[in-house]
Design a protein around this motif. Structure first.
Motif, PDB file in Angstrom:
ATOM      1  N   SER A   1      10.054   9.644   3.215  1.00 23.70           N
ATOM      2  CA  SER A   1      11.350   9.306   2.567  1.00 23.70           C
ATOM      3  C   SER A   1      11.355   7.819   2.107  1.00 23.70           C
ATOM      4  O   SER A   1      10.883   6.959   2.887  1.00 23.70           O
ATOM      5  N   GLY A   2      12.406   7.602   1.104  1.00 24.18           N
ATOM      6  CA  GLY A   2      12.787   6.253   1.099  1.00 24.18           C
ATOM      7  C   GLY A   2      12.308   5.594  -0.090  1.00 24.18           C
ATOM      8  O   GLY A   2      12.690   4.187  -0.291  1.00 24.18           O
TER       9      GLY A   2
ATOM     10  N   LEU B   1      12.597  -2.345  -0.045  1.00 24.00           N
ATOM     11  CA  LEU B   1      12.764  -1.034   0.227  1.00 24.00           C
ATOM     12  C   LEU B   1      12.623  -0.682   1.657  1.00 24.00           C
ATOM     13  O   LEU B   1      11.705  -1.449   2.043  1.00 24.00           O
ATOM     14  N   THR B   2      13.022   0.283   1.968  1.00 21.88           N
ATOM     15  CA  THR B   2      12.486   0.884   3.687  1.00 21.88           C
ATOM     16  C   THR B   2      12.075   2.373   3.458  1.00 21.88           C
ATOM     17  O   THR B   2      12.901   3.052   3.032  1.00 21.88           O
ATOM     18  N   LEU B   3      10.818   2.474   3.757  1.00 17.14           N
ATOM     19  CA  LEU B   3      10.312   3.835   3.954  1.00 17.14           C
ATOM     20  C   LEU B   3      10.248   4.515   5.205  1.00 17.14           C
ATOM     21  O   LEU B   3      10.274   3.630   6.276  1.00 17.14           O
ATOM     22  N   SER B   4      10.424   5.660   5.375  1.00 19.03           N
ATOM     23  CA  SER B   4      10.521   6.386   6.665  1.00 19.03           C
ATOM     24  C   SER B   4       9.436   7.603   6.673  1.00 19.03           C
ATOM     25  O   SER B   4       9.344   8.067   5.477  1.00 19.03           O
TER      26      SER B   4
ATOM     27  N   THR C   1       6.839  -5.032   7.275  1.00 17.24           N
ATOM     28  CA  THR C   1       6.844  -4.633   8.630  1.00 17.24           C
ATOM     29  C   THR C   1       6.995  -3.344   8.980  1.00 17.24           C
ATOM     30  O   THR C   1       7.715  -2.577   8.550  1.00 17.24           O
ATOM     31  N   ILE C   2       5.929  -2.822   9.850  1.00 18.55           N
ATOM     32  CA  ILE C   2       5.677  -1.600  10.398  1.00 18.55           C
ATOM     33  C   ILE C   2       6.454  -1.503  11.637  1.00 18.55           C
ATOM     34  O   ILE C   2       6.281  -2.330  12.514  1.00 18.55           O
ATOM     35  N   SER C   3       7.134  -0.384  11.950  1.00 20.03           N
ATOM     36  CA  SER C   3       8.005  -0.189  13.219  1.00 20.03           C
ATOM     37  C   SER C   3       7.954   1.385  13.467  1.00 20.03           C
ATOM     38  O   SER C   3       7.893   2.091  12.398  1.00 20.03           O
TER      39      SER C   3
ATOM     40  N   GLN D   1       9.215  -1.714   6.658  1.00 16.02           N
ATOM     41  CA  GLN D   1      10.485  -2.555   5.694  1.00 16.02           C
ATOM     42  C   GLN D   1       9.678  -3.233   4.650  1.00 16.02           C
ATOM     43  O   GLN D   1       8.718  -4.201   5.306  1.00 16.02           O
ATOM     44  N   MET D   2       9.941  -3.074   3.628  1.00 15.10           N
ATOM     45  CA  MET D   2       9.284  -3.951   2.353  1.00 15.10           C
ATOM     46  C   MET D   2      10.105  -4.996   1.748  1.00 15.10           C
ATOM     47  O   MET D   2      11.145  -4.476   1.083  1.00 15.10           O
TER      48      MET D   2
END
Length: 124
Positions: free
Chosen positions: A7-8, A18-21, A68-70, A81-82
């Motif tokens: 999502s995201g 943008l932040t993807l989940s 950033t991947i987390s 986090q893009m």
């Protein structure tokens, strides 16, 4: 049954964020690697960022310093986090899960489970 649900995604201007989940369910333990991939029209799927079960990360050169991947502590949600988005980041983004203890890798064929994808569109 392992399920990954992204999502995201959405639209952003160049330079935006943008932040993807990716929500993970059905995987029995925390020993796994996870990663984000993307596929633009007419191109092959490529690795973007990966995180190993020990927390080490790796990134594609094209996104280093911008993405950033987390993941959360229970490892039930993966994030991307893009920042400083570029039009060339436009693609469908997928999360992947690789079984077992592993170092982070961006190899598409090494992942066992996939989400359905979420579209990211960056305009100039």
């Amino acid at each position: 049954q392992v399920q990954l649900v992204e999502s995201g995604g959405g639209s952003a201007q160049a330079g935006g964020s943008l932040t993807l989940s990716c929500a993970v369910s059905g995987y029995p333990n925390s020993r796994n690697c996870m990663a984000w991939f993307r596929q633009a029209p007419g191109k092959e799927r490529e690795g973007v960022a990966a995180i190993g079960n020990d927390g080490f990360t790796t990134y594609a050169d094209s996104v280093k310093g911008r993405f950033t991947i987390s993941q959360d502590t229970p490892k039930t949600t993966l994030f991307l986090q893009m920042n400083r988005l570029k039009p060339e980041d436009t693609a469908v983004y997928y999360c992947g899960l690789r079984r077992g203890s592993c170092f982070p890798t961006l190899g598409v064929r090494q992942y066992n489970y996939w989400g359905q994808g979420t579209q990211v569109t960056v305009s100039s």
